[in-house]
Structure formats: structure tokens, C-alpha cells
Design a protein around this motif. Structure first.
Motif, PDB file in Angstrom:
ATOM      1  N   ARG A  12       0.901  -1.180   0.374  1.00 53.77           N
ATOM      2  CA  ARG A  12       0.144   0.261   0.076  1.00 53.77           C
ATOM      3  C   ARG A  12       1.203   1.220  -0.502  1.00 53.77           C
ATOM      4  O   ARG A  12       0.559   2.299  -1.289  1.00 53.77           O
ATOM      5  CB  ARG A  12      -0.636  -0.078   0.873  1.00 53.77           C
ATOM      6  N   LEU A  13       1.545   1.876   0.400  1.00 56.56           N
ATOM      7  CA  LEU A  13       2.758   1.962   0.872  1.00 56.56           C
ATOM      8  C   LEU A  13       3.198   2.211  -0.610  1.00 56.56           C
ATOM      9  O   LEU A  13       3.551   3.510  -1.081  1.00 56.56           O
ATOM     10  CB  LEU A  13       4.116   2.072   1.433  1.00 56.56           C
ATOM     11  N   LEU A  17       3.151   5.566  -3.146  1.00 57.87           N
ATOM     12  CA  LEU A  17       4.198   6.803  -3.201  1.00 57.87           C
ATOM     13  C   LEU A  17       4.841   6.408  -4.526  1.00 57.87           C
ATOM     14  O   LEU A  17       4.695   7.692  -5.593  1.00 57.87           O
ATOM     15  CB  LEU A  17       5.944   6.322  -3.003  1.00 57.87           C
ATOM     16  N   GLU A  18       4.398   5.187  -5.537  1.00 61.72           N
ATOM     17  CA  GLU A  18       4.725   4.896  -6.791  1.00 61.72           C
ATOM     18  C   GLU A  18       3.166   4.811  -8.042  1.00 61.72           C
ATOM     19  O   GLU A  18       3.316   3.626  -7.937  1.00 61.72           O
ATOM     20  CB  GLU A  18       5.278   4.325  -7.191  1.00 61.72           C
ATOM     21  N   PRO A  19       2.397   5.418  -7.683  1.00 65.29           N
ATOM     22  CA  PRO A  19       1.355   5.026  -8.321  1.00 65.29           C
ATOM     23  C   PRO A  19       0.356   4.903  -9.815  1.00 65.29           C
ATOM     24  O   PRO A  19       0.272   3.843 -10.302  1.00 65.29           O
ATOM     25  CB  PRO A  19       0.026   6.219  -7.966  1.00 65.29           C
ATOM     26  N   GLU A  20       1.698   5.322 -10.287  1.00 66.42           N
ATOM     27  CA  GLU A  20       1.979   5.247 -11.749  1.00 66.42           C
ATOM     28  C   GLU A  20       3.092   3.389 -11.696  1.00 66.42           C
ATOM     29  O   GLU A  20       3.106   3.268 -13.222  1.00 66.42           O
ATOM     30  CB  GLU A  20       1.781   6.088 -12.443  1.00 66.42           C
ATOM     31  N   ALA A  21       3.224   3.176 -11.155  1.00 71.08           N
ATOM     32  CA  ALA A  21       4.078   1.768 -10.829  1.00 71.08           C
ATOM     33  C   ALA A  21       3.514   0.742 -11.660  1.00 71.08           C
ATOM     34  O   ALA A  21       1.735   0.299 -11.607  1.00 71.08           O
ATOM     35  CB  ALA A  21       5.119   1.365 -10.131  1.00 71.08           C
ATOM     36  N   GLY A  27       6.958  -0.435  -7.788  1.00 70.32           N
ATOM     37  CA  GLY A  27       7.782   0.756  -7.200  1.00 70.32           C
ATOM     38  C   GLY A  27       8.509   0.950  -6.521  1.00 70.32           C
ATOM     39  O   GLY A  27       9.140   2.144  -6.150  1.00 70.32           O
ATOM     40  N   PHE A  28       8.922  -0.046  -6.192  1.00 75.04           N
ATOM     41  CA  PHE A  28      10.116  -0.096  -4.984  1.00 75.04           C
ATOM     42  C   PHE A  28      11.943   0.466  -5.588  1.00 75.04           C
ATOM     43  O   PHE A  28      12.120   1.225  -4.827  1.00 75.04           O
ATOM     44  CB  PHE A  28      10.284  -2.062  -4.143  1.00 75.04           C
ATOM     45  N   LEU A  29      11.111  -0.399  -7.022  1.00 72.85           N
ATOM     46  CA  LEU A  29      13.191   0.322  -7.570  1.00 72.85           C
ATOM     47  C   LEU A  29      13.020   1.578  -8.127  1.00 72.85           C
ATOM     48  O   LEU A  29      13.193   2.511  -7.763  1.00 72.85           O
ATOM     49  CB  LEU A  29      12.946  -0.662  -9.375  1.00 72.85           C
ATOM     50  N   ARG A  30      11.582   2.453  -7.993  1.00 72.16           N
ATOM     51  CA  ARG A  30      11.558   3.584  -8.802  1.00 72.16           C
ATOM     52  C   ARG A  30      11.826   4.420  -7.583  1.00 72.16           C
ATOM     53  O   ARG A  30      12.369   5.077  -6.939  1.00 72.16           O
ATOM     54  CB  ARG A  30      10.301   4.036  -8.832  1.00 72.16           C
ATOM     55  N   ASN A  72       1.311  14.290   0.621  1.00 73.23           N
ATOM     56  CA  ASN A  72       3.141  14.151  -0.105  1.00 73.23           C
ATOM     57  C   ASN A  72       3.680  13.045   0.112  1.00 73.23           C
ATOM     58  O   ASN A  72       3.969  13.423   1.770  1.00 73.23           O
ATOM     59  CB  ASN A  72       3.778  15.219   0.155  1.00 73.23           C
ATOM     60  N   PRO A  73       3.641  11.287  -0.055  1.00 71.97           N
ATOM     61  CA  PRO A  73       4.045  10.825   1.199  1.00 71.97           C
ATOM     62  C   PRO A  73       5.619  10.426   0.966  1.00 71.97           C
ATOM     63  O   PRO A  73       6.475   9.881   1.739  1.00 71.97           O
ATOM     64  CB  PRO A  73       3.668   9.209   1.437  1.00 71.97           C
ATOM     65  N   TYR A  74       5.929  11.102   0.067  1.00 68.79           N
ATOM     66  CA  TYR A  74       7.943  10.806   0.096  1.00 68.79           C
ATOM     67  C   TYR A  74       8.242  11.898   0.572  1.00 68.79           C
ATOM     68  O   TYR A  74       9.385  12.025   1.302  1.00 68.79           O
ATOM     69  CB  TYR A  74       8.057  11.279  -1.376  1.00 68.79           C
TER      70      TYR A  74
END
Length: 183
Positions: A12-13, A17-21, A27-30, A72-74
């Protein structure tokens, strides 16, 4: 928390963080790539290790039940990264390695680098040059700066990244020409 619920919380996190992954792995790699850049831009000796440490701490926060949400979760992720960076600086200071930014600026510059810097900055449009000056030289609230420019914070970061990429490519080409002319 069980490992299955840990995985779901982390998924979920990463989605936040990366909704377009295209996948959780993507998403993890991004996310990891952004962390590596964060440490690389701060001239850390081992940005990969520091990014991994940040990711480990983030995962531990998620495991402990910490909910990371908001616009802004980042911001939360980079808050952890800033703490890791501060610890890195303290460790370097204890080991006697130079970390003072002002001292780093006084290190000798390779011949041609100053000329290339001036040339590349001059090649930027006045608008882009002024934009970068405002972004980097003024002590500003980045979110307010983005609103003033009519941008989202992500669009602001993308615009800064693109301007930096233009400068980077110009510098690489200039230095390549300079070094080939010397040889």
C-alpha cells in the motif's frame, strides 16, 4: 504484525508513493532510485547503501504499524533519508573526513570546468536560469514556490530535474571537447 500484513502494508505504501508503477517491484525500484539520487546529489560515498538503510528503516516503520499517508508520502520517506544523511555526516566527522560544504567548494577546480560551467549556464534560457537560481539560491518553501509557479510539487521537481539534465549533458559534452583538445 504478521509478515503477510507487513507485505500488504508495504505494498500500500509503495502504491501511494508510486501510483503509476506497473508492479510493486517497479514501485520499489522507482522509490529506491529516488533515494539513491538523494544521497548521490549530496555527494555521499555510498549512496546505494544509504538508500538501502533508508528503505530498511521505512520498512521497520511500516512493520511497527506506522501509517504513512497524506498528500506527499515522499515527505515522510525523505524525512527518514535526511536522518540517515545526518548520521552519515556525523560518522564522517568522527572519522575526520572533510564534510564542510564551504570547504568542499574551495577544492581546486579542474581546468576547463569553470569555463564549461559558465558556458553551459549561459546557454540556458534566461527563464530556466532564473528558475534554477530561485529554486537553489533562495531560502524558499518548495511547496509554496511550486504553487507560485502554478505547479504541483512533483511537476516542480520534474522541471528542476530536466533543467539539471540539460546542464549535465552540456557539461559532459563541454568537458569531453576540452579534454580531447588537450590530448
Amino acid at each position: 504484525m504478521s509478515s503477510q500484513s507487513d507485505a500488504k502494508a508495504f505494498d500500500r505504501l509503495l502504491q501511494a508513493l508510486e501510483p503509476e508503477a506497473s508492479s510493486v517491484d517497479d514501485g520499489f525500484l522507482r522509490c529506491r532510485s529516488k533515494l539513491v539520487k538523494f544521497f548521490f546529489w549530496r555527494r555521499c560515498d555510498d549512496p546505494d547503501n544509504l538508500a538501502d538503510e533508508t528503505t530498511t528503516r521505512l520498512l521497520n516503520k511500516v512493520r511497527s504499524g506506522q501509517e504513512i499517508s497524506g498528500e506527499n508520502p515522499y515527505g515522510y520517506v525523505f524525512g527518514i533519508a535526511r536522518n540517515v544523511f545526518r548520521e552519515y555526516l556525523k560518522a564522517k566527522q568522527k572519522s575526520g573526513i572533510q564534510t564542510d560544504i564551504d570547504e568542499l567548494r574551495e577544492e581546486p577546480v579542474l581546468p576547463g570546468v569553470e569555463n564549461c560551467s559558465s558556458l553551459c549556464l549561459a546557454q540556458l534560457s534566461a527563464e530556466k536560469r532564473e528558475f534554477l537560481e530561485d529554486y537553489y539560491l533562495d531560502d524558499i518553501d518548495r511547496e509554496q514556490f511550486a504553487r507560485d509557479k502554478g505547479l504541483t510539487i512533483n511537476a516542480l521537481r520534474l522541471k528542476v530535474f530536466r533543467c539539471r539534465e540539460l546542464l549535465k549533458h552540456c557539461m559532459e559534452n563541454c568537458l569531453r571537447r576540452f579534454h580531447s583538445a588537450r590530448n
